[in-house]
Write a protein that holds these residues in place. Structure first.
Motif, short mmCIF file in Angstrom:
data_model
loop_
_atom_site.label_atom_id
_atom_site.label_comp_id
_atom_site.label_asym_id
_atom_site.label_seq_id
_atom_site.Cartn_x
_atom_site.Cartn_y
_atom_site.Cartn_z
N THR A 8 0.79 -0.99 -0.27
CA THR A 8 -0.17 -0.09 0.06
C THR A 8 0.99 0.88 0.12
O THR A 8 1.63 1.56 0.29
N PHE A 9 0.64 2.60 -0.52
CA PHE A 9 1.56 3.18 -0.79
C PHE A 9 0.76 4.43 -0.99
O PHE A 9 -0.42 4.55 -1.42
N ILE A 11 -0.23 8.27 -2.11
CA ILE A 11 0.85 8.83 -3.25
C ILE A 11 -0.04 10.90 -3.05
O ILE A 11 -1.02 10.99 -2.73
N LYS A 20 -1.18 13.99 -9.78
CA LYS A 20 -0.71 12.85 -8.48
C LYS A 20 -1.56 11.50 -9.47
O LYS A 20 -1.89 10.48 -9.18
N ALA A 24 -0.84 7.72 -9.76
CA ALA A 24 -1.48 6.80 -9.47
C ALA A 24 -1.92 5.74 -9.66
O ALA A 24 -1.88 4.55 -9.98
N LEU A 27 0.54 3.08 -11.41
CA LEU A 27 1.11 2.92 -10.78
C LEU A 27 0.22 1.99 -10.62
O LEU A 27 0.30 0.36 -11.20
N THR A 38 -5.41 -4.33 -7.54
CA THR A 38 -5.16 -3.59 -7.31
C THR A 38 -6.58 -2.99 -6.46
O THR A 38 -7.23 -3.32 -7.63
N ALA A 40 -7.36 0.90 -5.45
CA ALA A 40 -7.45 2.22 -5.51
C ALA A 40 -8.46 3.18 -4.14
O ALA A 40 -10.24 2.57 -4.32
N THR A 118 -2.23 -1.60 -3.46
CA THR A 118 -3.43 -0.54 -3.32
C THR A 118 -2.67 1.12 -3.02
O THR A 118 -1.80 1.19 -2.39
N VAL A 119 -3.25 1.82 -3.66
CA VAL A 119 -2.57 3.21 -3.29
C VAL A 119 -3.95 3.89 -2.92
O VAL A 119 -5.24 4.29 -3.21
N GLU A 121 -5.04 8.43 -2.97
CA GLU A 121 -4.41 9.23 -3.18
C GLU A 121 -4.71 10.41 -2.15
O GLU A 121 -5.84 10.80 -1.86
N THR A 145 1.37 4.34 6.25
CA THR A 145 1.61 4.10 4.81
C THR A 145 3.02 5.29 4.41
O THR A 145 3.39 6.13 4.30
#
Length: 233
Positions: A8-9, A11, A20, A24, A27, A38, A40, A118-119, A121, A145
């Motif tokens: 998990t990141f 953004i 962004k 995102a 990615l 994935t 989001a 997972t992103v 934002e 994260t």
């Protein structure tokens, strides 16, 4: 090849309108191309349009389209605000109060779905206020994260990027990587600025997204290398 460890990141960006969402979503497409599931989240979105289904944000819709895990719009964007202004001001005008703990609760609900990649934002830059004492950064801090920083390549980007990276580190979070997004096609000394950022930012460069007249996350994905994110402990 599927990876066992879920990634998990968060953004973030050096400012608002830095790309962004483009990064995102890019990615997400890059992770999907490697066989990963994935998901989001864009927990707070200002600048939503009223539709027959309720308020909808174009960035959140782009992320919803890019993710392989098909979530409801409300799961992706739990706080939808109509005016395209600072979220805390838009929320106050709507009679709402944004709280990091409540927002992270929504995020955890999506994380429990168990996607490989997972992103999340953010809204605007790292220090955009949620209320009188909390900022968007508190969402990432509560979730613990790693952060991916999107740098808008234009005059002033070095200062913005270094200050943001410093703030992320001071908040106790790792800067997992950064992406150079060429928002200004005519930027003077682009290569020199890019080299300076590479030498000063304490994280791997995940890619350089060229200037795109019509931002397309699938095209952006072709310029992104997510291996440093997948291999990070």
């Amino acid at each position: 090849m599927r990876r066992e460890t879920k990634k998990t990141f968060f953004i973030s960006g050096t400012d608002t309108d830095v790309g962004k969402t483009l990064v995102a979503a890019g990615l997400l497409y890059a992770a999907s191309a490697k066989g990963l599931t994935t998901a989001a989240i864009k927990p707070v979105a200002a600048g939503c349009e009223q539709t027959e289904d309720g308020l909808r944000n174009s960035d959140a819709l782009m992320l919803q389209e890019a993710a392989t895990l098909k979530l409801s719009y409300q799961q992706i964007n739990s706080v939808a605000l109509q005016p395209a202004i600072a979220p805390h001001i838009a929320a106050e005008e709507a009679g709402q109060r944004l709280q990091a703990t409540r927002i992270t609760g929504f995020c955890r609900g999506v994380l429990m779905q168990g996607a490989d990649f997972t992103v999340i934002e953010g809204a605007g830059g790292w220090r955009v206020p949620l209320n009188g004492r909390e900022t968007v950064a508190d969402i990432a801090i509560e979730l613990n994260t790693p952060v991916v920083l999107v740098v808008a390549m234009k005059l002033g980007c070095i200062n913005h990027a270094l200050l943001t990276a410093e703030a992320i580190r001071r908040d106790g979070l790792p800067l997992a990587g950064w992406v150079a997004n060429r928002v200004d096609a005519q930027m003077s000394r682009f290569e020199e600025n890019l080299a300076t950022l590479q030498s000063l930012l304490p994280a791997p460069l995940l890619g350089v997204v060229p200037h795109l007249e019509n931002p397309d996350p699938q095209l952006a994905a072709n310029h992104l290398d997510i291996e440093p994110l997948l291999s990070a402990s």
